[in-house]
Design an enzyme around this catalytic site. Structure first.
Site, PDB file in Angstrom:
ATOM      1  CE1 TYR A 163      -3.757   1.876   0.540  1.00 14.09           C
ATOM      2  CE2 TYR A 163      -2.455   3.435   2.244  1.00 14.09           C
ATOM      3  CZ  TYR A 163      -3.585   2.689   1.395  1.00 14.09           C
ATOM      4  OH  TYR A 163      -4.308   4.304   1.481  1.00 14.09           O
ATOM      5  CE  LYS A 217      -3.474   5.162  -1.956  1.00 13.90           C
ATOM      6  NZ  LYS A 217      -4.526   5.284  -2.941  1.00 13.90           N
TER       7      LYS A 217
END
Length: 280
Positions: free
Chosen positions: A155, A159
């Site tokens: 994750y 990002k």
């Protein structure tokens, strides 16, 4: 009135954005895996191509803006799924929509990043490079070394990579030069179904509640949507390549002295080279 494509529009912040744009009289082409005008699975190349094509058909070749809010959190537990949706589900759609965005007058694009891009330590650099090279297999391989923490790092690295993609591309002739304003917003802990799912897990809830948020509490999806609508408005005409943190102060708490900073001496040569290239 304008026409916008919004991914992840069936829930959370994407839904809040779609509702506010619709209430303001704009046309919203909502994209999600269920309950949307354009239903598509952004975790697969076929699903991404289908979504891109259907949106282009519905907008008639001109798109005033896009909001890329679809995302999968660490709770999904699937590294490849997180990588495919959070990075490739943004990049591939925007690259397909770029001509339609260029056909509009000062089109605006807002990509959802996260403050995980700056507050998660020791993210494997090879994973980030894998994203930027367009190699999902390299990403998955790079994250194997972190074991059971791989979804968290998947994750965060997705990002970081999407934020860098925004900043690298926002200033290029194909984007800024074509009148497209490309920016990102980086929320912190916002009370959405995704966060609620994490809070339902005792272990995850404990970690989330320990995380520093100087103003306290969680963000509100409607407030984040207001920021996105603002970035899509004429007020965003001079906004280009920015990553806006709306996270209750967490990024500032961790990195008060990290940004902004001047150009280090070792990068001066490349900095001057880019200056000369721009003047041409």
């Amino acid at each position: 009135m304008s026409t916008y494509a919004v991914t992840g529009a069936s829930s959370g912040m994407g839904r809040a954005v779609a509702e506010k744009l619709t209430a303001a009289g704009h046309t919203v082409i909502d994209v999600d895996i269920v309950d949307a005008t354009v239903t598509a699975d952004l975790s697969t190349p076929l699903g991404r191509r289908s979504a891109a094509t259907k949106v282009l058909e519905l907008c008639g070749g001109t798109l005033d803006g896009a909001v890329m809010a679809a995302g999968v959190g660490p709770a999904a537990g699937n590294v490849r799924l997180i990588a495919e949706v959070n990075y490739f589900g943004v990049v591939e759609l925007l690259e397909a929509w770029r001509p339609a965005l260029a056909a509009a007058d000062k089109a605006k694009v807002v990509v959802f990043s996260s403050n995980s891009s700056s507050t998660v330590p020791m993210v494997p650099g090879r994973a980030v490079r894998g994203f930027l090279e367009g190699d999902v297999d390299k990403v998955v391989k790079a994250l194997k070394i972190v074991g059971k923490q791989a979804p968290t790092f998947a994750y965060a690295s997705s990002k970081i990579a999407i934020s860098r993609w925004v900043r690298r591309n926002a200033v290029l002739p194909d984007w800024a030069g074509a009148g497209i304003r490309l920016n990102a917003i980086a929320p912190g802990a916002v009370l959405t179904p995704l966060l609620e799912k994490q809070l339902a897990s005792p272990d995850e809830a404990k970690a989330i509640k320990r995380f520093p948020v100087p103003i306290g509490g969680f963000g509100n999806a409607g407030q984040l949507a207001d920021w996105v609508v603002f970035m899509l408005s004429e007020a965003g005409d001079f906004l280009c390549g920015s990553v806006l943190f709306v996270d209750g102060g967490s990024d500032a708490w961790f990195r008060a002295d990290d940004w902004p900073r001047g150009v280090p001496a070792w990068r001066l040569r490349s900095y001057m080279k880019r200056m000369r290239e721009f003047r041409r």
